[in-house]
Scaffold this active site. Sequence first.
Site, PDB file in Angstrom:
ATOM      1  N   ASP A  94       0.858  -1.183   0.000  1.00 48.15           N
ATOM      2  CA  ASP A  94       0.000   0.000   0.000  1.00 48.15           C
ATOM      3  C   ASP A  94       0.902   1.242   0.000  1.00 48.15           C
ATOM      4  O   ASP A  94       1.734   1.401   0.895  1.00 48.15           O
ATOM      5  CB  ASP A  94      -0.842  -0.044   1.289  1.00 48.15           C
ATOM      6  CG  ASP A  94      -1.790   1.123   1.422  1.00 48.15           C
ATOM      7  OD1 ASP A  94      -1.658   2.132   0.694  1.00 48.15           O
ATOM      8  OD2 ASP A  94      -2.667   1.036   2.309  1.00 48.15           O
ATOM      9  N   ILE A  95       0.724   2.106  -0.964  1.00 47.86           N
ATOM     10  CA  ILE A  95       1.630   3.244  -1.086  1.00 47.86           C
ATOM     11  C   ILE A  95       1.506   4.204   0.101  1.00 47.86           C
ATOM     12  O   ILE A  95       2.469   4.888   0.449  1.00 47.86           O
ATOM     13  CB  ILE A  95       1.418   3.974  -2.431  1.00 47.86           C
ATOM     14  CG1 ILE A  95       2.679   4.758  -2.798  1.00 47.86           C
ATOM     15  CG2 ILE A  95       0.179   4.849  -2.411  1.00 47.86           C
ATOM     16  CD1 ILE A  95       2.752   5.159  -4.243  1.00 47.86           C
ATOM     17  N   ASN A 128      -6.670  12.979 -10.469  1.00 44.67           N
ATOM     18  CA  ASN A 128      -7.375  13.467 -11.662  1.00 44.67           C
ATOM     19  C   ASN A 128      -7.102  14.968 -11.764  1.00 44.67           C
ATOM     20  O   ASN A 128      -6.527  15.573 -10.858  1.00 44.67           O
ATOM     21  CB  ASN A 128      -8.880  13.162 -11.581  1.00 44.67           C
ATOM     22  CG  ASN A 128      -9.517  13.798 -10.373  1.00 44.67           C
ATOM     23  OD1 ASN A 128      -9.539  15.022 -10.232  1.00 44.67           O
ATOM     24  ND2 ASN A 128     -10.015  12.968  -9.461  1.00 44.67           N
ATOM     25  N   VAL A 143      -6.097   4.861  -5.586  1.00 46.02           N
ATOM     26  CA  VAL A 143      -4.947   5.286  -4.789  1.00 46.02           C
ATOM     27  C   VAL A 143      -5.112   6.738  -4.335  1.00 46.02           C
ATOM     28  O   VAL A 143      -4.685   7.117  -3.243  1.00 46.02           O
ATOM     29  CB  VAL A 143      -3.643   5.035  -5.583  1.00 46.02           C
ATOM     30  CG1 VAL A 143      -3.466   5.965  -6.737  1.00 46.02           C
ATOM     31  CG2 VAL A 143      -2.438   5.063  -4.664  1.00 46.02           C
ATOM     32  N   ASP A 144      -5.764   7.539  -5.137  1.00 41.71           N
ATOM     33  CA  ASP A 144      -6.035   8.943  -4.797  1.00 41.71           C
ATOM     34  C   ASP A 144      -6.864   9.028  -3.505  1.00 41.71           C
ATOM     35  O   ASP A 144      -6.506   9.760  -2.558  1.00 41.71           O
ATOM     36  CB  ASP A 144      -6.796   9.563  -5.980  1.00 41.71           C
ATOM     37  CG  ASP A 144      -6.850  11.083  -5.948  1.00 41.71           C
ATOM     38  OD1 ASP A 144      -6.185  11.685  -5.104  1.00 41.71           O
ATOM     39  OD2 ASP A 144      -7.577  11.646  -6.799  1.00 41.71           O
ATOM     40  N   SER A 148      -2.415   5.217 -13.868  1.00 43.65           N
ATOM     41  CA  SER A 148      -3.375   5.005 -14.979  1.00 43.65           C
ATOM     42  C   SER A 148      -3.901   3.579 -15.122  1.00 43.65           C
ATOM     43  O   SER A 148      -4.768   3.341 -15.959  1.00 43.65           O
ATOM     44  CB  SER A 148      -2.789   5.424 -16.345  1.00 43.65           C
ATOM     45  OG  SER A 148      -2.833   6.833 -16.502  1.00 43.65           O
ATOM     46  N   THR A 149      -3.389   2.621 -14.330  1.00 42.61           N
ATOM     47  CA  THR A 149      -3.761   1.223 -14.594  1.00 42.61           C
ATOM     48  C   THR A 149      -5.016   0.759 -13.867  1.00 42.61           C
ATOM     49  O   THR A 149      -5.402  -0.395 -13.984  1.00 42.61           O
ATOM     50  CB  THR A 149      -2.618   0.253 -14.216  1.00 42.61           C
ATOM     51  OG1 THR A 149      -2.411   0.324 -12.795  1.00 42.61           O
ATOM     52  CG2 THR A 149      -1.343   0.594 -14.948  1.00 42.61           C
ATOM     53  N   GLY A 150      -5.651   1.651 -13.106  1.00 43.22           N
ATOM     54  CA  GLY A 150      -6.890   1.291 -12.429  1.00 43.22           C
ATOM     55  C   GLY A 150      -8.063   1.850 -13.198  1.00 43.22           C
ATOM     56  O   GLY A 150      -8.405   1.402 -14.299  1.00 43.22           O
TER      57      GLY A 150
HETATM   58  N1  AR6 Z   1      -1.414   1.664  -2.913  1.00 44.14           N
HETATM   59  C1  AR6 Z   1      -0.811   1.362  -4.081  1.00 44.14           C
HETATM   60  N2  AR6 Z   1      -1.493   1.190  -5.230  1.00 44.14           N
HETATM   61  C2  AR6 Z   1      -2.846   1.318  -5.166  1.00 44.14           C
HETATM   62  C3  AR6 Z   1      -3.541   1.646  -3.983  1.00 44.14           C
HETATM   63  C4  AR6 Z   1      -2.760   1.819  -2.806  1.00 44.14           C
HETATM   64  N3  AR6 Z   1      -3.319   2.126  -1.638  1.00 44.14           N
HETATM   65  N4  AR6 Z   1      -4.881   1.712  -4.261  1.00 44.14           N
HETATM   66  C5  AR6 Z   1      -5.007   1.433  -5.583  1.00 44.14           C
HETATM   67  N5  AR6 Z   1      -3.783   1.180  -6.131  1.00 44.14           N
HETATM   68  P1  AR6 Z   1      -6.245   4.143  -9.761  1.00 44.14           P
HETATM   69  P2  AR6 Z   1      -5.749   5.648 -12.241  1.00 44.14           P
HETATM   70  C6  AR6 Z   1      -3.424   0.830  -7.509  1.00 44.14           C
HETATM   71  O1  AR6 Z   1      -7.604   3.775 -10.219  1.00 44.14           O
HETATM   72  O2  AR6 Z   1      -5.977   4.438 -13.052  1.00 44.14           O
HETATM   73  C7  AR6 Z   1      -8.976   8.118  -9.068  1.00 44.14           C
HETATM   74  O3  AR6 Z   1     -10.322   8.177  -8.749  1.00 44.14           O
HETATM   75  C8  AR6 Z   1      -4.485   0.230  -8.388  1.00 44.14           C
HETATM   76  O4  AR6 Z   1      -4.612  -1.160  -8.124  1.00 44.14           O
HETATM   77  O5  AR6 Z   1      -6.064   4.551  -8.343  1.00 44.14           O
HETATM   78  O6  AR6 Z   1      -4.562   6.525 -12.543  1.00 44.14           O
HETATM   79  C9  AR6 Z   1      -8.405   9.475  -9.454  1.00 44.14           C
HETATM   80  O7  AR6 Z   1      -9.028  10.528  -8.769  1.00 44.14           O
HETATM   81  C10 AR6 Z   1      -3.902   0.506  -9.770  1.00 44.14           C
HETATM   82  O8  AR6 Z   1      -2.919  -0.481 -10.092  1.00 44.14           O
HETATM   83  O9  AR6 Z   1      -5.627   5.359 -10.654  1.00 44.14           O
HETATM   84  C11 AR6 Z   1      -8.685   9.544 -10.931  1.00 44.14           C
HETATM   85  O10 AR6 Z   1      -9.990   9.970 -11.202  1.00 44.14           O
HETATM   86  C12 AR6 Z   1      -3.175   1.833  -9.596  1.00 44.14           C
HETATM   87  O11 AR6 Z   1      -3.086   2.043  -8.177  1.00 44.14           O
HETATM   88  C13 AR6 Z   1      -8.525   8.097 -11.378  1.00 44.14           C
HETATM   89  O12 AR6 Z   1      -8.820   7.302 -10.230  1.00 44.14           O
HETATM   90  C14 AR6 Z   1      -3.877   3.031 -10.217  1.00 44.14           C
HETATM   91  O13 AR6 Z   1      -5.286   2.901 -10.071  1.00 44.14           O
HETATM   92  C15 AR6 Z   1      -7.120   7.806 -11.795  1.00 44.14           C
HETATM   93  O14 AR6 Z   1      -7.071   6.508 -12.326  1.00 44.14           O
END
Ligand code: AR6
Length: 179
Positions: free
Chosen positions: A19-20, A33, A42-43, A126-128
Amino acid sequence: MIAGVERDGHPILELVLGDITQQDTDAIVNAANSSLLGGGGVDGAIHRAAGPELVARCRLLGGCRTGEAKVTPGFRLAAGWVIHTVGPVWRGGDSGEALLLASCYREALARADEVGARTISFPAISTGMYGYPAVEAAHVAVSTVLVTPTAVEVVKFVCFDRMAFDAYQNAFAELRPTE
Ligand code: AR6
């Protein structure tokens, strides 16, 4: 740390499953975003862990364009800084996604250098929610960090799940320079 790559004159790269928000590097990177006002994934986790001071500070930043990065303190996080970057939404790969994603990593390292951070943790930007395929994204992340000039000494790639971790392991194996 589960795997590492060390090269003279470049950051040590580490790969971590976790977890970051729990990382104690000088800076952690947020996959935000363009509003910088919080979201899911993660945000959301970073804003919850940092406390309400973080969104208050982000309000002063006037948003962030895709591929750019802005820095705030980490407030209640162990990390002293949060570097907020906005990754591209995946639209099939022909819309400049790879260039924009590479820019996120370069810009984040530039902000780290500006505040003197020597260690930094990146999520898989970007991968979520934004749908960037994990294997391609890991390749962009590792290849960009390997060629970006920076005073950062340690770069941790923090993977939240096994799929991301495997993608980074493959990218490390492919991109590791032959000594
Ligand atoms: N620690 C590390 N990695 C994580 C954590 C964590 N606690 N939680 C999720 N991830 P995403 P995006 C991973 O969706 O695709 C937000 O709503 C997750 O499994 O967080 O850049 C923003 O506000 C994935 O591999 O970010 C934007 O609207 C990675 O983090 C949008 O999502 C990124 O997933 C950005 O989308």
